[in-house]
Design a protein around this motif. Structure first.
Motif, PDB file in Angstrom:
ATOM      1  N   LYS A 315      -1.577  64.902  36.079  1.00 16.62           N
ATOM      2  CA  LYS A 315      -2.572  63.876  36.089  1.00 16.62           C
ATOM      3  C   LYS A 315      -3.355  63.961  34.827  1.00 16.62           C
ATOM      4  CE  LYS A 315      -2.748  63.381  41.172  1.00 16.62           C
ATOM      5  NZ  LYS A 315      -3.666  63.667  42.327  1.00 16.62           N
ATOM      6  N   GLU A 316      -2.903  64.209  33.781  1.00 19.41           N
ATOM      7  CA  GLU A 316      -3.597  64.247  32.504  1.00 19.41           C
ATOM      8  C   GLU A 316      -3.350  62.967  31.752  1.00 19.41           C
ATOM      9  OE1 GLU A 316      -3.020  69.145  31.401  1.00 19.41           O
ATOM     10  OE2 GLU A 316      -2.364  67.560  30.193  1.00 19.41           O
ATOM     11  N   ILE A 317      -2.167  62.382  32.099  1.00 17.37           N
ATOM     12  CA  ILE A 317      -1.920  60.970  31.354  1.00 17.37           C
ATOM     13  C   ILE A 317      -1.320  60.093  32.395  1.00 17.37           C
ATOM     14  CG2 ILE A 317      -1.255  62.183  29.302  1.00 17.37           C
ATOM     15  CD1 ILE A 317       1.554  61.798  29.860  1.00 17.37           C
ATOM     16  N   GLY A 318      -1.104  58.748  31.781  1.00 10.67           N
ATOM     17  CA  GLY A 318      -0.612  57.742  32.923  1.00 10.67           C
ATOM     18  C   GLY A 318       0.954  57.654  33.011  1.00 10.67           C
ATOM     19  N   PHE A 319       1.584  57.011  33.640  1.00 14.35           N
ATOM     20  CA  PHE A 319       3.047  56.636  33.772  1.00 14.35           C
ATOM     21  C   PHE A 319       3.580  56.157  32.310  1.00 14.35           C
ATOM     22  CE2 PHE A 319       6.640  53.899  34.370  1.00 14.35           C
ATOM     23  CZ  PHE A 319       7.578  54.724  34.553  1.00 14.35           C
ATOM     24  N   MET A 320       2.976  55.089  31.749  1.00 20.15           N
ATOM     25  CA  MET A 320       3.167  54.331  30.692  1.00 20.15           C
ATOM     26  C   MET A 320       3.190  55.335  29.175  1.00 20.15           C
ATOM     27  SD  MET A 320       4.820  51.735  31.660  1.00 20.15           S
ATOM     28  CE  MET A 320       4.954  50.550  30.281  1.00 20.15           C
ATOM     29  N   ASP A 321       2.330  56.431  29.486  1.00 21.64           N
ATOM     30  CA  ASP A 321       2.059  57.113  28.365  1.00 21.64           C
ATOM     31  C   ASP A 321       3.270  57.815  27.997  1.00 21.64           C
ATOM     32  OD1 ASP A 321      -0.636  56.747  27.678  1.00 21.64           O
ATOM     33  OD2 ASP A 321      -1.223  57.730  29.388  1.00 21.64           O
ATOM     34  N   ILE A 322       4.197  58.387  29.142  1.00 25.56           N
ATOM     35  CA  ILE A 322       5.355  59.033  28.966  1.00 25.56           C
ATOM     36  C   ILE A 322       6.236  58.601  27.872  1.00 25.56           C
ATOM     37  CG2 ILE A 322       7.398  60.109  29.933  1.00 25.56           C
ATOM     38  CD1 ILE A 322       5.977  59.769  32.740  1.00 25.56           C
ATOM     39  N   SER A 323       6.548  57.230  27.915  1.00 25.88           N
ATOM     40  CA  SER A 323       7.299  56.772  26.904  1.00 25.88           C
ATOM     41  C   SER A 323       6.461  56.500  25.592  1.00 25.88           C
ATOM     42  CB  SER A 323       7.619  55.006  27.408  1.00 25.88           C
ATOM     43  OG  SER A 323       8.376  55.324  28.521  1.00 25.88           O
ATOM     44  N   ARG A 324       5.273  56.220  25.707  1.00 24.86           N
ATOM     45  CA  ARG A 324       4.458  56.164  24.462  1.00 24.86           C
ATOM     46  C   ARG A 324       4.597  57.506  23.708  1.00 24.86           C
ATOM     47  NH1 ARG A 324      -0.787  57.066  22.597  1.00 24.86           N
ATOM     48  NH2 ARG A 324      -1.561  57.624  24.709  1.00 24.86           N
ATOM     49  N   PHE A 325       4.508  58.494  24.327  1.00 20.76           N
ATOM     50  CA  PHE A 325       4.510  59.780  23.616  1.00 20.76           C
ATOM     51  C   PHE A 325       5.849  60.379  23.365  1.00 20.76           C
ATOM     52  CE2 PHE A 325       0.612  62.111  26.156  1.00 20.76           C
ATOM     53  CZ  PHE A 325      -0.122  60.907  25.339  1.00 20.76           C
ATOM     54  N   ILE A 326       6.778  59.744  23.924  1.00 25.19           N
ATOM     55  CA  ILE A 326       8.226  60.206  23.273  1.00 25.19           C
ATOM     56  C   ILE A 326       8.567  59.210  22.165  1.00 25.19           C
ATOM     57  CG2 ILE A 326      10.630  59.551  23.761  1.00 25.19           C
ATOM     58  CD1 ILE A 326       9.902  59.786  26.743  1.00 25.19           C
ATOM     59  N   ILE A 327       8.125  57.914  22.142  1.00 27.17           N
ATOM     60  CA  ILE A 327       8.236  57.434  20.864  1.00 27.17           C
ATOM     61  C   ILE A 327       7.545  57.823  19.836  1.00 27.17           C
ATOM     62  CG2 ILE A 327       7.970  54.757  19.792  1.00 27.17           C
ATOM     63  CD1 ILE A 327       8.424  53.742  22.567  1.00 27.17           C
ATOM     64  N   GLU A 328       6.191  58.380  20.052  1.00 34.41           N
ATOM     65  CA  GLU A 328       5.329  58.797  18.988  1.00 34.41           C
ATOM     66  C   GLU A 328       6.044  59.999  18.285  1.00 34.41           C
ATOM     67  OE1 GLU A 328       0.658  60.033  18.207  1.00 34.41           O
ATOM     68  OE2 GLU A 328       1.223  58.678  19.794  1.00 34.41           O
ATOM     69  N   ALA A 329       6.448  60.855  19.261  1.00 32.42           N
ATOM     70  CA  ALA A 329       7.134  62.085  18.536  1.00 32.42           C
ATOM     71  C   ALA A 329       8.427  61.901  17.960  1.00 32.42           C
ATOM     72  CB  ALA A 329       7.556  63.257  19.860  1.00 32.42           C
ATOM     73  N   TYR A 330       9.229  60.790  18.291  1.00 35.51           N
ATOM     74  CA  TYR A 330      10.337  60.495  17.929  1.00 35.51           C
ATOM     75  C   TYR A 330      10.274  60.035  16.514  1.00 35.51           C
ATOM     76  CZ  TYR A 330      15.187  58.391  17.129  1.00 35.51           C
ATOM     77  OH  TYR A 330      16.430  57.997  16.884  1.00 35.51           O
ATOM     78  N   HIS A 331       9.316  59.201  16.179  1.00 30.02           N
ATOM     79  CA  HIS A 331       9.213  58.546  14.728  1.00 30.02           C
ATOM     80  C   HIS A 331       8.356  59.664  13.979  1.00 30.02           C
ATOM     81  CE1 HIS A 331      10.456  54.678  15.625  1.00 30.02           C
ATOM     82  NE2 HIS A 331       9.591  54.430  16.504  1.00 30.02           N
ATOM     83  N   ARG A 332       7.884  60.801  14.388  1.00 31.62           N
ATOM     84  CA  ARG A 332       7.307  61.883  13.720  1.00 31.62           C
ATOM     85  C   ARG A 332       8.025  63.070  13.310  1.00 31.62           C
ATOM     86  NH1 ARG A 332       1.801  63.925  13.080  1.00 31.62           N
ATOM     87  NH2 ARG A 332       1.668  65.981  12.785  1.00 31.62           N
ATOM     88  N   PHE A 333       9.263  63.330  14.346  1.00 36.60           N
ATOM     89  CA  PHE A 333       9.989  64.400  13.972  1.00 36.60           C
ATOM     90  C   PHE A 333      11.214  63.806  13.662  1.00 36.60           C
ATOM     91  CE2 PHE A 333       6.615  66.342  16.538  1.00 36.60           C
ATOM     92  CZ  PHE A 333       6.392  67.471  16.018  1.00 36.60           C
ATOM     93  N   ARG A 334      11.906  63.852  12.362  1.00 35.64           N
ATOM     94  CA  ARG A 334      13.104  63.100  12.016  1.00 35.64           C
ATOM     95  C   ARG A 334      13.946  64.443  11.404  1.00 35.64           C
ATOM     96  NH1 ARG A 334      13.925  58.684  14.066  1.00 35.64           N
ATOM     97  NH2 ARG A 334      15.687  57.987  12.632  1.00 35.64           N
ATOM     98  N   VAL A 335      13.978  65.479  11.915  1.00 35.46           N
ATOM     99  CA  VAL A 335      14.465  66.782  11.127  1.00 35.46           C
ATOM    100  C   VAL A 335      15.804  66.946  12.093  1.00 35.46           C
ATOM    101  CG1 VAL A 335      14.621  68.945  10.276  1.00 35.46           C
ATOM    102  CG2 VAL A 335      12.559  67.490  10.050  1.00 35.46           C
ATOM    103  N   GLN A 336      16.851  66.882  11.503  1.00 39.19           N
ATOM    104  CA  GLN A 336      18.095  67.173  12.777  1.00 39.19           C
ATOM    105  C   GLN A 336      18.501  68.641  12.551  1.00 39.19           C
ATOM    106  OE1 GLN A 336      21.196  64.399  12.733  1.00 39.19           O
ATOM    107  NE2 GLN A 336      20.130  62.856  11.762  1.00 39.19           N
ATOM    108  N   PRO A 337      18.691  69.219  13.755  1.00 43.13           N
ATOM    109  CA  PRO A 337      19.132  70.834  13.620  1.00 43.13           C
ATOM    110  C   PRO A 337      20.274  71.110  12.893  1.00 43.13           C
ATOM    111  CG  PRO A 337      19.460  69.601  15.583  1.00 43.13           C
ATOM    112  CD  PRO A 337      18.702  68.745  14.901  1.00 43.13           C
ATOM    113  N   ASN A 338      20.186  72.053  12.132  1.00 40.13           N
ATOM    114  CA  ASN A 338      21.449  72.578  11.389  1.00 40.13           C
ATOM    115  C   ASN A 338      22.191  73.624  12.173  1.00 40.13           C
ATOM    116  OD1 ASN A 338      20.911  70.980   9.165  1.00 40.13           O
ATOM    117  ND2 ASN A 338      19.375  72.240   8.473  1.00 40.13           N
ATOM    118  N   ASN A 339      21.530  74.195  13.152  1.00 45.23           N
ATOM    119  CA  ASN A 339      22.323  75.068  13.892  1.00 45.23           C
ATOM    120  C   ASN A 339      21.519  75.324  15.316  1.00 45.23           C
ATOM    121  OD1 ASN A 339      19.713  76.864  13.451  1.00 45.23           O
ATOM    122  ND2 ASN A 339      20.765  77.266  11.659  1.00 45.23           N
TER     123      ASN A 339
END
Length: 361
Positions: A315-339
């Motif tokens: 209960k720290e965030i709302g339901f729609m925050d789940i998607s918002r946080f995913i999108i924010e992280a997706y645009h921030r971390f663009r490094v693909q794993p090499n192993n």
């Protein structure tokens, strides 16, 4: 034939045991989390040689002579077991290491753990994987030696498919669990409501079937699970009643030729309804096209999703925050794993980031 079942007390695990009993398949070992009461019932019925549980505090409550505890015990079990088949129905990122270990040991994997392919698909030999999922089973069932234009999977739309958009911000955890068609675990039912579950299934399809065009649509009755558009203009659809026992049966025996379910009676169904998956209701769909072009970034989406769900449940965030946080992280971390090691380091970094995002009131 014998199997090792990881996640025995979840819905996939329970259905796997029903199928195993029907076809006289020996259950060598059971792995579960904290539902010890159900585990004890499964032990009495299926007589596994070994049992692995999550918490040391539960050890004495388990009615078995060989009880092991923890994630390392799962990996040790996979290494030492005689069974050629491991059914991985664990929930979440913790299912990745067991999948990798099973493949390393030359086992076949019946895979219900979505996160294995979503986060680690680039490093998994899918020739040894049989997915336990109605959508991927449907695609596999429909495949022919004909040129394909697009593979399509269906979604139910989740708990909020008919909610007014303005109410979504106030949705509670209890609201997310009111799935219209399926009875599933807590996390996957939340994922269904956000449509993250369907994005994960598209990523899985990409790893299982290779590069190509993939999409998803809502079919509200969950009777059509997959469709294939062929280049000649034909489209085929896989109909089946909503039960995981069908894909499980084929995962245990690819040559299955016995009746598993009753057929769909189209006269009783009468009509079907299809809907577009829209970003206004499912904001995470914003990144769908990009992630299918960059599927190795699935590790970012998975880590962000799991961390955001933890905060939503707390209960720290709302339901729609789940998607918002995913999108924010997706645009921030663009490094693909090499192993494989990169997967775990990226996962850790993304989780820390999401846990630190401030909730907007």
């Amino acid at each position: 034939m014998s199997l090792v079942l990881l996640g025995s007390t979840g819905s996939i695990g329970v259905n796997t045991l029903l199928v195993a009993k029907k076809f006289n398949i020996t259950v060598e070992a059971l792995v579960c989390g904290s539902n010890i009461a159900l585990l004890n019932k499964q032990i009495k019925e299926h007589h596994p040689k070994v049992v692995v549980i999550a918490n040391e505090a539960d050890r004495n409550a388990v009615e078995h002579r060989d009880v092991r505890v923890g994630a390392d015990a799962i990996l040790e079990l996979i290494s030492s077991c005689e069974s050629d088949l491991v059914v991985n129905a664990l929930v979440g990122f913790l299912g990745l290491k067991p999948t990798l270990k099973a493949l390393e040991c030359g086992k076949n994997v019946a895979l219900a753990n979505k996160e294995s392919l979503v986060a680690g698909g680039a490093f998994i030999d899918t020739s040894k994987i049989q997915p336990i999922d109605s959508e991927h089973f449907g695609l596999w069932y429909l495949l022919q030696d004909r040129p394909i234009s697009k593979m399509i999977i269906t979604a139910s739309g989740g708990a909020f498919r008919d909610w007014p958009l303005e109410k979504l911000n106030s949705a509670t955890l209890a609201d997310t669990q009111k799935h219209p068609n399926w009875s599933m675990g807590q996390k996957i039912t939340i994922d269904s409501a956000t449509m993250v579950n369907k994005m994960f299934e598209l990523l899985e399809a990409r790893w299982l079937f290779g590069e190509g065009e993939y999409d998803a649509i809502i079919e509200t009755r969950s009777l059509i699970h997959a469709l294939i558009d062929f280049k000649d203009g034909s489209t085929t659809a896989h109909f089946a009643n909503a039960s995981m026992q069908l894909p499980i049966a084929y995962a245990l025996d690819e040559k299955m030729d016995e009746k598993i379910l009753d057929h769909v009676d189209l006269l009783k169904v009468g009509s079907l309804e299809f809907r577009e998956i829209k970003k206004e209701r499912y904001p995470v769909w914003e990144i769908k096209e990009d992630i299918l072009k960059n599927p190795a970034l699935g590790v970012v989406v998975n880590a962000a999703n799991e961390a955001a769900i933890e905060r939503f449940i707390a209960k720290e965030i709302g339901f729609m925050d789940i998607s918002r946080f995913i999108i924010e992280a997706y645009h921030r971390f663009r490094v693909q794993p090499n192993n494989v090691e990169d997967i775990f380091s990226i996962d850790k970094e993304v989780r820390a980031f999401v846990k630190g995002i401030k909730h907007e009131t």
